[in-house]
Design a protein around this motif. Structure first.
Motif, PDB file in Angstrom:
ATOM      1  N   LEU A 148       0.760  -1.179   0.082  1.00  0.00           N
ATOM      2  CA  LEU A 148      -0.003   0.013  -0.036  1.00  0.00           C
ATOM      3  C   LEU A 148       0.915   1.205  -0.114  1.00  0.00           C
ATOM      4  O   LEU A 148       0.696   2.124  -0.853  1.00  0.00           O
ATOM      5  CB  LEU A 148      -1.022   0.016   1.373  1.00  0.00           C
ATOM      6  N   ILE A 149       2.009   1.263   0.867  1.00  0.00           N
ATOM      7  CA  ILE A 149       2.682   2.355   0.907  1.00  0.00           C
ATOM      8  C   ILE A 149       3.936   2.293  -0.250  1.00  0.00           C
ATOM      9  O   ILE A 149       4.273   3.378  -0.677  1.00  0.00           O
ATOM     10  CB  ILE A 149       3.439   2.387   2.456  1.00  0.00           C
ATOM     11  N   GLY A 150       4.343   0.996  -0.670  1.00  0.00           N
ATOM     12  CA  GLY A 150       5.645   1.079  -1.524  1.00  0.00           C
ATOM     13  C   GLY A 150       5.160   1.254  -2.614  1.00  0.00           C
ATOM     14  O   GLY A 150       6.148   1.914  -3.492  1.00  0.00           O
ATOM     15  N   LEU A 151       3.956   1.036  -3.343  1.00  0.00           N
ATOM     16  CA  LEU A 151       3.966   1.391  -4.773  1.00  0.00           C
ATOM     17  C   LEU A 151       3.829   2.800  -4.960  1.00  0.00           C
ATOM     18  O   LEU A 151       4.327   3.111  -6.119  1.00  0.00           O
ATOM     19  CB  LEU A 151       2.494   0.484  -5.155  1.00  0.00           C
ATOM     20  N   PRO A 152       2.948   3.522  -4.372  1.00  0.00           N
ATOM     21  CA  PRO A 152       3.073   4.839  -4.647  1.00  0.00           C
ATOM     22  C   PRO A 152       4.455   5.281  -4.296  1.00  0.00           C
ATOM     23  O   PRO A 152       4.895   6.312  -5.019  1.00  0.00           O
ATOM     24  CB  PRO A 152       1.955   5.445  -3.918  1.00  0.00           C
ATOM     25  N   THR A 153       5.134   4.922  -3.434  1.00  0.00           N
ATOM     26  CA  THR A 153       6.828   5.406  -3.048  1.00  0.00           C
ATOM     27  C   THR A 153       7.614   4.953  -4.285  1.00  0.00           C
ATOM     28  O   THR A 153       8.374   6.001  -4.648  1.00  0.00           O
ATOM     29  CB  THR A 153       7.257   4.723  -1.720  1.00  0.00           C
ATOM     30  N   TRP A 154       7.535   3.697  -4.763  1.00  0.00           N
ATOM     31  CA  TRP A 154       8.029   3.670  -6.058  1.00  0.00           C
ATOM     32  C   TRP A 154       7.995   4.481  -7.157  1.00  0.00           C
ATOM     33  O   TRP A 154       8.807   4.869  -7.683  1.00  0.00           O
ATOM     34  CB  TRP A 154       7.771   2.094  -6.252  1.00  0.00           C
TER      35      TRP A 154
ATOM     36  N   THR B 144      17.223   8.053  -0.879  1.00  0.00           N
ATOM     37  CA  THR B 144      16.784   8.953   0.076  1.00  0.00           C
ATOM     38  C   THR B 144      15.468   9.604  -0.273  1.00  0.00           C
ATOM     39  O   THR B 144      14.692   9.824   0.790  1.00  0.00           O
ATOM     40  CB  THR B 144      17.976  10.396  -0.019  1.00  0.00           C
ATOM     41  N   THR B 145      15.003   9.876  -1.614  1.00  0.00           N
ATOM     42  CA  THR B 145      13.715  10.342  -1.914  1.00  0.00           C
ATOM     43  C   THR B 145      12.654   9.079  -1.586  1.00  0.00           C
ATOM     44  O   THR B 145      11.428   9.280  -1.194  1.00  0.00           O
ATOM     45  CB  THR B 145      13.611  10.666  -3.307  1.00  0.00           C
ATOM     46  N   ILE B 146      13.170   7.918  -1.950  1.00  0.00           N
ATOM     47  CA  ILE B 146      12.393   6.675  -1.322  1.00  0.00           C
ATOM     48  C   ILE B 146      12.198   6.883   0.196  1.00  0.00           C
ATOM     49  O   ILE B 146      10.914   6.446   0.523  1.00  0.00           O
ATOM     50  CB  ILE B 146      13.143   5.420  -2.062  1.00  0.00           C
ATOM     51  N   SER B 147      13.194   6.993   0.841  1.00  0.00           N
ATOM     52  CA  SER B 147      13.154   6.850   2.217  1.00  0.00           C
ATOM     53  C   SER B 147      12.163   8.097   2.747  1.00  0.00           C
ATOM     54  O   SER B 147      11.417   7.735   3.595  1.00  0.00           O
ATOM     55  CB  SER B 147      14.543   7.195   2.729  1.00  0.00           C
ATOM     56  N   LEU B 148      12.236   9.162   2.264  1.00  0.00           N
ATOM     57  CA  LEU B 148      11.536  10.058   2.870  1.00  0.00           C
ATOM     58  C   LEU B 148      10.028  10.039   2.737  1.00  0.00           C
ATOM     59  O   LEU B 148       9.190  10.248   3.340  1.00  0.00           O
ATOM     60  CB  LEU B 148      12.042  11.492   2.164  1.00  0.00           C
ATOM     61  N   LEU B 149       9.771   9.699   1.123  1.00  0.00           N
ATOM     62  CA  LEU B 149       8.195   9.556   0.801  1.00  0.00           C
ATOM     63  C   LEU B 149       7.840   8.302   1.484  1.00  0.00           C
ATOM     64  O   LEU B 149       6.573   8.520   1.876  1.00  0.00           O
ATOM     65  CB  LEU B 149       8.109   9.422  -0.633  1.00  0.00           C
ATOM     66  N   GLY B 150       8.220   7.261   1.678  1.00  0.00           N
ATOM     67  CA  GLY B 150       8.161   5.975   2.304  1.00  0.00           C
ATOM     68  C   GLY B 150       7.547   6.330   3.954  1.00  0.00           C
ATOM     69  O   GLY B 150       6.824   5.948   4.550  1.00  0.00           O
TER      70      GLY B 150
END
Length: 466
Positions: A192-198, A448-454
């Motif tokens: 749920l969180i990972g797909l939009p984060t990706w 880092t952008t993946i980290s922050l959005l996740g």
């Protein structure tokens, strides 16, 4: 290795030593052009001595960090490189590239590679899966032209997100276990969180970054490309079988291990014991490489009357030779990370953050981030962060979804902020042909952008669920 006795150093001094060590390392690599392998080992020894590790122990610490990293990486990289080389020289990468481009179209090639990497990354660790995907990325990039960065960065983003947020990858699995979270629910929340984060924090960011590197060439790490005639290329089904084999074997291991942990299968069960053997990632990669040798290389050439023994040995040598330097550099990065870990810098900072009374999910993210920056390993950072935060979770009245959201936040913190003490920084950078500065601007920035959005999305879910 016996427990170390460190000379007392105040936290501010340890932090100063770490910052100076990283700056000196970058100076050696970038300015003096000293090879990264030598630079990392020199700085690791000096950092250990400055931080209070005794003269008699510092080499043991460096060797322990080097050997534990190489012990994990060398088998995955070696078998992955052989598998990738076979797929490349037999024309298998061309078959996959043609199928992908026919299905998605040339304009969507970066998205197609990123989506394919998402599926391939689900059960396979980042380094092994990425190495196997490389020949396909190389082939698509050569076929369509333009910057190599346009094709490789979206794939890297997929592997990073899956590695950070989704079990059965070791970081989120360990964090979920330590915090008593439901693994199945963590997977659902992770998706749920990972797909939009990706997509927003990974794929789109990777596309934007690639525009800043319009002339990045395709590396020749797996050998010079050869256009294989259509009639000599393997069947699409054979390539698919070789690529899916490690996924199936690793899933087999994961499923039986989960059943054993729940008590539905005995640890003496024959299938469980078999899964422990063939489903271990290095073994799964080895079996896939051997299958590729026979299915894609030996059988087709035997049918045409060719002698393949010497040629196959030469092919394996050609595949292994270029990755030896990468393995050594990665091991040296692990040695530097181990030295920083033994000094206790990350642990002291993390405990200080935990004691500040911050909101739980913010403290979890910052504690894990501190461990990630201090010692490099995403898995160690996630495991340590979860261990530090577990008492607060156990003592609080949090629902299962809220706990899963904290696990995802910890996983997100573990993938960002990568720098020179992270073995993955060197592994991916060298396989992509990036210099140190470029690796910071690509691998580190996307992570880092993946980290922050996740973290942002998991925090939102935590507030809703709590």
């Amino acid at each position: 290795m016996e427990e170390l006795v460190l000379a007392e150093r105040p936290v501010w001094l340890l932090l100063t030593i770490a910052v100076v060590a990283i700056a000196f390392l970058l100076f050696l690599i970038i300015k003096t052009r000293l090879h990264a392998f030598f630079s990392l080992l020199i700085v690791a020894v000096l950092t250990g001595l400055a931080a209070g590790i005794g003269v008699a122990d510092v080499i043991d610490v460096v060797i322990a960090g080097f050997s534990s990293t190489v012990g994990t990486v060398a088998l995955l990289v070696g078998f992955g490189a052989v598998l990738g080389r076979i797929i490349e020289v037999t024309g298998g990468a061309q078959v996959l590239a043609d199928k992908m481009l026919d299905t998605f179209g040339e304009k969507r090639a970066p998205l197609a590679l990123s989506v394919a990497s998402l599926f391939y990354a689900f059960p396979i660790f980042l380094d092994a899966g990425f190495i196997v995907m490389l020949p396909v990325i190389y082939t698509v990039a050569r076929r369509l032209g333009g910057s190599f960065m346009l094709y490789v960065l979206p794939s890297i983003a997929s592997f990073m997100m899956m590695h950070a947020l989704l079990p059965p990858h070791p970081g989120p699995t360990a964090a979920a276990t330590v915090m008593g979270a439901d693994i199945g629910l963590v997977i659902l929340v992770g998706l749920l969180i990972g797909l939009p984060t990706w997509y927003f924090g990974g794929y789109l960011v990777a596309r934007a970054i690639s525009k800043r590197f319009p002339d990045t060439p395709v590396p020749a790490l797996l050998g010079e490309p050869r256009e294989v005639p259509v009639e000599e290329r393997p069947a699409f089904g054979a390539i698919l079988l070789v690529l899916l084999m490690p996924l199936v074997l690793i899933f087999f291991n994961t499923g039986l291990s989960t059943m054993e942990a729940s008590g539905s299968v005995s640890d003496q069960n024959v299938l469980y014991q078999l899964s422990r053997l063939v489903g271990a990632t290095p073994v799964a990669m080895a079996l896939s490489a051997l299958t590729a040798m026979v299915l894609l290389y030996v059988i087709p050439r035997r049918r045409s009357g060719q002698q393949v023994g010497g040629l196959l040995e030469e092919l394996v040598d050609d595949a292994l030779a270029p990755v030896c330097s990468i393995i050594l550099i990665t091991g040296a990065g692990g040695a530097f990370g181990r030295v920083l870990t033994e000094t206790g810098i990350g642990g002291q900072v993390a405990e200080g953050l935990d004691a500040m009374g911050l909101p739980l999910i913010i403290a979890a993210y910052l504690v894990t981030m501190a461990m990630r920056i201090a010692q490099g390993s995403a898995t160690v950072a996630a495991t340590t962060g979860a261990s530090i935060m577990a008492p607060a979770i156990m003592a609080g009245d949090f629902g299962t979804i809220a706990v899963a959201a904290v696990v995802i936040a910890i996983g997100a913190a573990s993938i960002g902020w990568s720098h020179v003490n992270d073995s993955g920084f060197w592994l991916i950078g060298k396989f992509c042909g990036f210099d140190t500065i470029t690796t910071f601007k690509t691998w580190s920035l996307v992570g880092t952008t993946i980290s922050l959005l996740g973290f942002a999305l998991s925090s939102l879910l935590f507030v809703i669920a709590a």
